[in-house]
Motif scaffolding. Sequence first.
Motif, PDB file in Angstrom:
ATOM      1  N   LYS A  33       0.830  -1.192   0.000  1.00 15.34           N
ATOM      2  CA  LYS A  33       0.000   0.000   0.000  1.00 15.34           C
ATOM      3  C   LYS A  33       0.871   1.250   0.000  1.00 15.34           C
ATOM      4  O   LYS A  33       1.862   1.333   0.718  1.00 15.34           O
ATOM      5  N   PRO A  35       1.233   5.261   1.060  1.00 15.43           N
ATOM      6  CA  PRO A  35       0.785   5.899   2.308  1.00 15.43           C
ATOM      7  C   PRO A  35      -0.689   6.330   2.262  1.00 15.43           C
ATOM      8  O   PRO A  35      -1.355   6.366   3.289  1.00 15.43           O
ATOM      9  N   ASP A  36      -1.219   6.645   1.073  1.00 17.99           N
ATOM     10  CA  ASP A  36      -2.612   7.106   1.004  1.00 17.99           C
ATOM     11  C   ASP A  36      -3.610   5.953   0.946  1.00 17.99           C
ATOM     12  O   ASP A  36      -4.809   6.184   0.783  1.00 17.99           O
ATOM     13  N   GLY A  37      -3.133   4.710   1.092  1.00 24.87           N
ATOM     14  CA  GLY A  37      -4.038   3.567   1.167  1.00 24.87           C
ATOM     15  C   GLY A  37      -4.303   2.896  -0.166  1.00 24.87           C
ATOM     16  O   GLY A  37      -5.025   1.898  -0.222  1.00 24.87           O
ATOM     17  N   GLU A  38      -3.727   3.434  -1.246  1.00 30.54           N
ATOM     18  CA  GLU A  38      -3.913   2.777  -2.540  1.00 30.54           C
ATOM     19  C   GLU A  38      -2.914   1.623  -2.683  1.00 30.54           C
ATOM     20  O   GLU A  38      -1.848   1.631  -2.083  1.00 30.54           O
ATOM     21  N   THR A  39      -3.295   0.640  -3.487  1.00 33.65           N
ATOM     22  CA  THR A  39      -2.468  -0.544  -3.661  1.00 33.65           C
ATOM     23  C   THR A  39      -1.502  -0.388  -4.834  1.00 33.65           C
ATOM     24  O   THR A  39      -1.877   0.125  -5.888  1.00 33.65           O
ATOM     25  N   TYR A  40      -0.271  -0.830  -4.617  1.00 37.28           N
ATOM     26  CA  TYR A  40       0.751  -0.865  -5.662  1.00 37.28           C
ATOM     27  C   TYR A  40       1.010  -2.317  -6.011  1.00 37.28           C
ATOM     28  O   TYR A  40       1.079  -3.158  -5.114  1.00 37.28           O
ATOM     29  N   VAL A  41       1.131  -2.611  -7.292  1.00 31.50           N
ATOM     30  CA  VAL A  41       1.423  -3.998  -7.684  1.00 31.50           C
ATOM     31  C   VAL A  41       2.535  -4.024  -8.727  1.00 31.50           C
ATOM     32  O   VAL A  41       2.591  -3.184  -9.633  1.00 31.50           O
ATOM     33  N   ASP A  63     -11.208  -5.767   1.404  1.00 33.99           N
ATOM     34  CA  ASP A  63     -10.015  -5.034   0.958  1.00 33.99           C
ATOM     35  C   ASP A  63      -9.040  -5.937   0.197  1.00 33.99           C
ATOM     36  O   ASP A  63      -7.923  -5.540  -0.088  1.00 33.99           O
ATOM     37  N   LEU A  66      -9.482  -5.479  -4.696  1.00 36.45           N
ATOM     38  CA  LEU A  66      -8.693  -4.651  -5.618  1.00 36.45           C
ATOM     39  C   LEU A  66      -7.300  -5.231  -5.855  1.00 36.45           C
ATOM     40  O   LEU A  66      -6.883  -5.344  -7.011  1.00 36.45           O
ATOM     41  N   PRO A  67      -6.567  -5.620  -4.809  1.00 38.16           N
ATOM     42  CA  PRO A  67      -5.277  -6.267  -5.078  1.00 38.16           C
ATOM     43  C   PRO A  67      -5.403  -7.473  -6.016  1.00 38.16           C
ATOM     44  O   PRO A  67      -4.575  -7.663  -6.904  1.00 38.16           O
TER      45      PRO A  67
END
Lengths: 298, 298
Positions: A33, A35-41, A63, A66-67
Amino acid sequence: MKPLILALPENGSFSKILATHLDAEIGIIELRKFPDGETYVRIDTELENRSVVLVATLAEPDDKILPLIFAAATARDLGATNVGFVVPYLAYMRQDRRFKAGEGVTSTYFAAILNRWIDWLVTVDPHLHRWTSLQEIYTMPSEVVHAAPLISSWIKENVSRPLLIGPDIESEQWVSHVAQEAGAPYLVLEKIRKGDRDVEVSIPDVDAWRDRTPVLVDDIISTARTMIETVGHLMQAELRSPICIGVHGIFAGDAYDNLLASGAERVVTCNTVPHSSNMIDVSGLLSDSIKQRGFGQD
Amino acid sequence: MKPLILALPENGSFSKILATHLDAEIGIIELRKFPDGETYVRIDTELENRSVVLVATLAEPDDKILPLIFAAATARDLGATNVGFVVPYLAYMRQDRRFKAGEGVTSTYFAAILNRWIDWLVTVDPHLHRWTSLQEIYTMPSEVVHAAPLISSWIKENVSRPLLIGPDIESEQWVSHVAQEAGAPYLVLEKIRKGDRDVEVSIPDVDAWRDRTPVLVDDIISTARTMIETVGHLMQAELRSPICIGVHGIFAGDAYDNLLASGAERVVTCNTVPHSSNMIDVSGLLSDSIKQRGFGQD
């Protein structure tokens, strides 16, 4: 080429066993994640023309979706020919109709989301009640495997003089089947309603069973309310402390501790949801089914 | 018939103001979690042949997406003719290309998810950087409104002798625009790189600005790192304590407290993400845009 397994967070151990059964490679996927709570992949394994198998169990699903979708979409973007999904516990099977006006039938919406991103799916004992088959809502090719034979084997090997218990008449078919495979007798509790809130439970021939270890089996242990009630009835009848077996141990809040506190001698689950009670490994069932269907084969 | 607004959790206050602007009705939607973490949804307002407007801001988006989709799908199931989406803060705009091999371009995947369930969308200043327009990834009809005029007005009314500050050369266009509307001068900081980690900031004509109140403006305040750095440069140059304005106050972790501690006199945001710093109401902008486009009209 070998299929490539991508494990979502917390599914690493299960994926390793599955990879051995399937003779699959395990790929490197980074999911975190911002810092703003969005997911990175990021997938750090070459995917061009490969079959990808995502592995993610879906307890506490909200939650995780999305991942999961991002992993599937990224794999496809990077050239994967097909993206399958091994989901030991499949969520959102319980709201299978509109029980009350205005309700959303989330089982169908959730299936529609996955149908859009995933090419095939394999799962263990989904909660099929009003839906009689996964195919009614999942349009992708899918396969269901059943933990019952593994549960029967576990009982046979680990419980001396077991007595299978069905909490109510609806459970008879399932309980009788597990009992037969385990070579054990079974008993179905009879509820006698004496008033709106006054339900007595009768245990037929109770004296015949005092030297047996009761074994309760259910598909999902979530709040464990039903199982705790049933344990209470058995204790009242002065039977031995039972063993409680669930295919999927969700254990909402303190459910696990509450179940043990209610008088269960032991709680045992399959490894479809990681938990200290996992004693029954379903990865072989899943890999057999994947191989039989030819999923993930080029 | 009036459009029907359905507010997702935590969007009730904003929806009420929006409903007044739009002359819309507010419907009753129940969204809660089952003990096992799954979402339950029920809409207790007649939806047959009605236009529905979902309202949900998407800070910390991951566990908000299933409730949003379920609300949209349920509305459609119950007979809504179209389902629009007012999303004051739109998430997943920042990963707008593959910066590193193997990365997922989540902005496109997220847009694809919403495209499937939502008929139209209105938002405030999405983070458009490499995407130059929302239409590049959102295929549904969409409209973007800009908070800049409201920010200019707020500065005009609340800050005496303001000096708009652009943290770097890329911000010049935006900052000069806000400054002009506010009738205030502006200043763009010049970074002088002296080594890999040694960046000095020069403030031209610094002595001319000592009696001004610096005002920093950015679209998103998330970690607030850039803003905290800029505040530091202003304090070093012995300018007054600045006012920091963000369109969207995400405030990851302690960002808000850290920004105040860094020397900001005050932090001000638009009400696109509920927060105690909300001072600028964007609901009128959104409702004007909805009316102009005829969204939600039968």
